[in-house]
Enzyme design. Structure first.
Site, PDB file in Angstrom:
ATOM      1  N   GLY A 263       0.919  -1.144   0.328  1.00  0.00           N
ATOM      2  CA  GLY A 263      -0.141  -0.322   0.024  1.00  0.00           C
ATOM      3  C   GLY A 263       1.264   1.430  -0.066  1.00  0.00           C
ATOM      4  N   SER A 264       0.223   2.502   0.572  1.00  0.00           N
ATOM      5  CA  SER A 264       0.856   3.916   0.433  1.00  0.00           C
ATOM      6  C   SER A 264       2.809   3.519   1.215  1.00  0.00           C
ATOM      7  CB  SER A 264      -0.088   4.768   1.456  1.00  0.00           C
ATOM      8  OG  SER A 264      -1.035   5.538   0.315  1.00  0.00           O
TER       9      SER A 264
END
Length: 375
Positions: A263-264
């Site tokens: 993810g981020s």
């Protein structure tokens, strides 16, 4: 006569020394059906009343009376009384002894015990008794063998070395006085200390249970690490299992055997790639909101309207997808990005000391794939 002196399997403990897995005494119930070992008829050493014995043991073991009676009616000197007569606790043994049933005795063995049940079960794994053949002598003996988790990964270290005692005996089985006795002492297995912190693990288990009750998800996967050292402080998944009863629905630890997208957090490494390739200027501005790829695909920030023209430093603070995509598109090639991810270990196994770790993968070819990989 040669008797095995069994070694004790090492314990598994948390970082503070709390025991998470250990060997405890267990007892196998046996019944003597012959009177040939009874010297005093007033103190019989065999089952006198099979009906009464079967009824009382059935109540104590939670077994069918007729099933126990079938064992007591066998043509044998000594019999076991089925699966429920094995691995009995000290309390259950004392309960049965209090019945004062002639001919009933116990053989002490060892079994693996997990005091906290489902607690970190996929990390600990489980161990069970198996018939194991000695590579040197060819003899078989019953040993506790790890089959999942730390119990499996460190099975060799946890397993001790059995010893033996050998002596001469007479026809009745008694040792002959004055004859030589050869004894090789057993060597107990090593204890294994984990980085798991039971207090932190307890919070994780409680949180997973609450989430499970509220949402009933197909699975939950949680792992907590010390950010400075990488030490795993807690690791839990659902569905879980109790290694004492082995109610297992899946043999895979989702925290190590299932690849997942970071993810981020990947934005950190994409920014680092730009910095270490000497192409990063944090004060340079870009237009946030939406990035349009060469094939016309629109990929937006989590805040679709963006924040207008902002610096790359601001984009990092705001977790801007478009900031990363601009950095990659303007300053980094796919090869440079892939080389940097490989350098950091993405796509490789971490080497965590648990079985069946998945390696993950770095795979991107087209521009949209490259851009998406960056965040």
């Amino acid at each position: 006569k040669k008797e095995v002196l069994y070694s004790k399997r090492g314990a598994i403990l948390d970082v503070n020394g709390d025991v998470l897995a250990e060997n405890v005494s267990a007892y196998t119930l046996t019944a003597t059906l012959t009177d040939k070992w009874t010297k005093d008829p007033s103190k019989p050493q065999y089952v006198v009343d099979k009906e009464k014995t079967a009824e009382e043991l059935a109540n104590a073991l939670g077994e069918d009376k007729e099933k126990i009676l079938s064992y007591l009616n066998r043509d044998s000197d000594v019999v076991y009384l089925g699966p429920k007569s094995r691995d009995l606790t000290e309390l259950k043994k004392d309960e049965i002894l209090a019945l004062n049933l002639p001919g009933i005795s116990f053989i002490e063995t060892q079994k693996r015990y997990y005091p906290y049940g489902k607690f970190a079960s996929y990390v600990l794994g489980y161990a069970r008794k198996k018939e194991v053949e000695n590579e040197t002598t060819g003899e078989t003996s019953e040993e506790i063998v790890g089959e999942m988790g730390i119990e499996s990964y460190y099975n060799k270290e946890l397993t001790g070395t059995n010893g033996s005692t050998e002596y001469q005996k007479d026809r009745k089985g008694y040792k002959i006085p004055g004859t030589q006795e050869i004894t090789i002492d057993a060597v107990d297995g090593n204890d294994i200390y984990l980085t798991i912190n039971s207090s932190v693990q307890l919070f994780v288990e409680d949180a997973m249970e609450k989430l499970n009750n509220a949402c009933n998800p197909s699975f939950i996967s949680v792992m907590l690490a010390d950010a400075k050292t990488g030490a795993i402080l807690a690791s839990g998944t659902t569905p879980s299992f109790d290694p004492n009863v082995k109610d297992i629905t899946s043999y895979l630890n989702l925290n190590t055997s299932m690849p997942y997208e970071p993810g981020s957090t990947m934005k950190i490494y994409s920014y680092m790639a730009a910095m270490e390739n000497d192409v990063y200027n944090g004060e340079e501005k870009y237009k946030s909101g939406v990035f349009v790829a060469k094939d016309g695909t629109e990929i937006g920030d989590w805040k679709r309207q963006g924040w207008g023209y902002i610096t790359y430093d601001q984009g990092f603070a705001l977790s801007s997808n478009v900031a990363v995509m601009n950095l990659i598109d303007k300053y980094l090639s796919a090869d440079a990005l892939k080389a940097y991810y490989n350098k950091l270990g993405f796509g490789s196994k971490t080497g965590i000391e648990l079985p069946n770790e998945a390696s993950g993968k770095i795979a991107f070819k087209y521009q949209t794939e490259i851009l998406n990989a960056g965040f």
